[in-house]
Design an enzyme around this catalytic site. Structure first.
Site, PDB file in Angstrom:
ATOM      1  N   ARG A 233       0.842  -1.186   0.000  1.00 45.09           N
ATOM      2  CA  ARG A 233       0.000   0.000   0.000  1.00 45.09           C
ATOM      3  C   ARG A 233       0.883   1.243   0.000  1.00 45.09           C
ATOM      4  O   ARG A 233       1.933   1.284   0.638  1.00 45.09           O
ATOM      5  CB  ARG A 233      -0.918   0.034   1.244  1.00 45.09           C
ATOM      6  CG  ARG A 233      -2.047  -0.982   1.219  1.00 45.09           C
ATOM      7  CD  ARG A 233      -3.106  -0.618   0.179  1.00 45.09           C
ATOM      8  NE  ARG A 233      -4.219  -1.548   0.164  1.00 45.09           N
ATOM      9  CZ  ARG A 233      -4.320  -2.604  -0.630  1.00 45.09           C
ATOM     10  NH1 ARG A 233      -3.310  -2.896  -1.468  1.00 45.09           N
ATOM     11  NH2 ARG A 233      -5.383  -3.379  -0.593  1.00 45.09           N
ATOM     12  N   GLU A 262      -4.747   6.984  -5.240  1.00 48.70           N
ATOM     13  CA  GLU A 262      -4.830   6.297  -6.529  1.00 48.70           C
ATOM     14  C   GLU A 262      -6.218   6.455  -7.138  1.00 48.70           C
ATOM     15  O   GLU A 262      -7.211   6.245  -6.434  1.00 48.70           O
ATOM     16  CB  GLU A 262      -4.515   4.808  -6.342  1.00 48.70           C
ATOM     17  CG  GLU A 262      -3.108   4.550  -5.864  1.00 48.70           C
ATOM     18  CD  GLU A 262      -2.853   3.098  -5.519  1.00 48.70           C
ATOM     19  OE1 GLU A 262      -1.673   2.709  -5.427  1.00 48.70           O
ATOM     20  OE2 GLU A 262      -3.835   2.336  -5.347  1.00 48.70           O
ATOM     21  N   HIS A 285      -0.389   0.275 -10.010  1.00 48.10           N
ATOM     22  CA  HIS A 285      -1.174  -0.665  -9.197  1.00 48.10           C
ATOM     23  C   HIS A 285      -1.633  -1.848 -10.066  1.00 48.10           C
ATOM     24  O   HIS A 285      -2.807  -2.236 -10.060  1.00 48.10           O
ATOM     25  CB  HIS A 285      -2.379   0.020  -8.556  1.00 48.10           C
ATOM     26  CG  HIS A 285      -2.857  -0.687  -7.312  1.00 48.10           C
ATOM     27  ND1 HIS A 285      -3.243  -0.028  -6.170  1.00 48.10           N
ATOM     28  CD2 HIS A 285      -2.994  -2.013  -7.036  1.00 48.10           C
ATOM     29  CE1 HIS A 285      -3.615  -0.911  -5.254  1.00 48.10           C
ATOM     30  NE2 HIS A 285      -3.472  -2.118  -5.759  1.00 48.10           N
TER      31      HIS A 285
END
Length: 315
Positions: A233, A262, A285
């Site tokens: 994270r 994000e 991601h």
């Protein structure tokens, strides 16, 4: 039973929704939804299926027929959990769907940084290989992984899979103590392990104990050739401090698949730094996105629906 998927596009266009369709009477599919649109789209539905759409207090209170929320992810922070509990709405998520995918991505980052791929790709694109006085370029020292020490924070399924892959390269692997629980943990803490680590890989949740776990203080004790990888994270690393260490030669390489916000609508210093000659990789991601992992989410969600129906009918 009516179910509604609010953000199917988050799974990609190539995913087969059959395991979910088989468990419901009617399945309504929306590619994207806002929180405001969700109230209208979920009206009359018993099941909401959602990845990242926020279902807040007002939305849940406006849906008296809603009985189950299936989250197409592990994290449930987009759901107002206390309100769901108060209203008797069950929330079921999915876990361990992307272990192979994320572990593979983690090793990709480690290998690319170890071989200084960002720097050599830049050199080749700039024509420096063409101008070399002999057959190769070797102006960026690489790191042979065999015999090197990998420190992993997070000894769950994902961290354990990364360890197994790293050991196949001949690396020595140590798991750090759970951050915030070092006194009761027999494993050494990350602060103790940092000076002897050649690579650090993060596979832990973002909590108050792990926020900026890799910060100014710990970075000061790292081997200047050490590689740092975060597929967990954003915010577990103090990204700006790590970038400063990279620029100043106090960090050998930095690879991240996550950022604190994000998508990074307002930008981020790491994104700006990609134009610099640094051993830096930022991926969007995307560690979890192999087709197998995304299809596994659908299969696990189908399992959640099946178990919920069996529990409801049994009651």
């Amino acid at each position: 039973m009516k179910a509604v998927i609010l953000d199917a596009a988050s799974l990609g266009p190539d995913v087969d929704l059959a395991p979910i369709r088989e468990q419901v009477g009617t399945l309504e599919v929306h590619q994207t939804s806002t929180t405001e649109q969700s109230r209208e789209r979920l009206a009359g539905a018993q099941v909401a299926i959602v990845n990242k759409v926020v279902l807040d207090t007002g939305t849940l209170e406006a849906l008296p027929e809603l009985k189950l929320i299936c989250v197409l992810a592990t994290g449930t922070n987009n759901i107002d959990m206390p309100t769901a509990e108060r209203l008797g709405i069950e929330v079921r998520n999915v876990t361990a769907y992307g272990t192979a995918s994320v572990a593979q991505h983690t090793l990709m980052l480690i290998l690319a940084l170890a071989n200084r791929l960002p720097l050599y790709q830049r050199d080749v694109a700039a024509g420096r290989w063409n101008e070399s006085p002999f057959f190769c370029l070797m102006n960026h020292g690489t790191l042979q992984l065999e015999g090197k020490h990998l420190v992993i924070v997070g000894q769950g399924e994902l961290g354990s899979r990364v360890a197994a892959l790293a050991e196949a390269f001949g690396m020595r692997v140590t798991f750090a103590a759970r951050p915030g629980n070092e006194a009761a943990d027999s494993r050494p803490g990350i602060a103790e392990l940092a000076p002897e680590a050649d690579v650090i890989s993060l596979h832990c949740p973002l909590t108050e104990a792990t926020r900026h776990l890799i910060g100014v203080g710990l970075l000061a004790h790292l081997n200047p050739e050490a590689l740092l990888v975060n597929c967990a994270r954003g915010g577990i690393i103090d990204e700006e401090a790590a970038l400063a260490a990279l620029r100043e030669g106090r960090l050998g390489g930095l690879g991240v698949d996550v950022l604190p916000s994000e998508p990074p609508r307002e930008g981020h210093p790491l994104l700006d730094a990609l134009s610099e000659p640094l051993n830096l990789i930022v991926t969007p991601h995307s560690a979890w996105i192999t087709p197998e992992a995304r299809q596994r989410i659908v299969a696990l969600t189908g399992d959640n629906l099946h178990r919920w129906k069996a529990q409801r009918d049994g009651a």
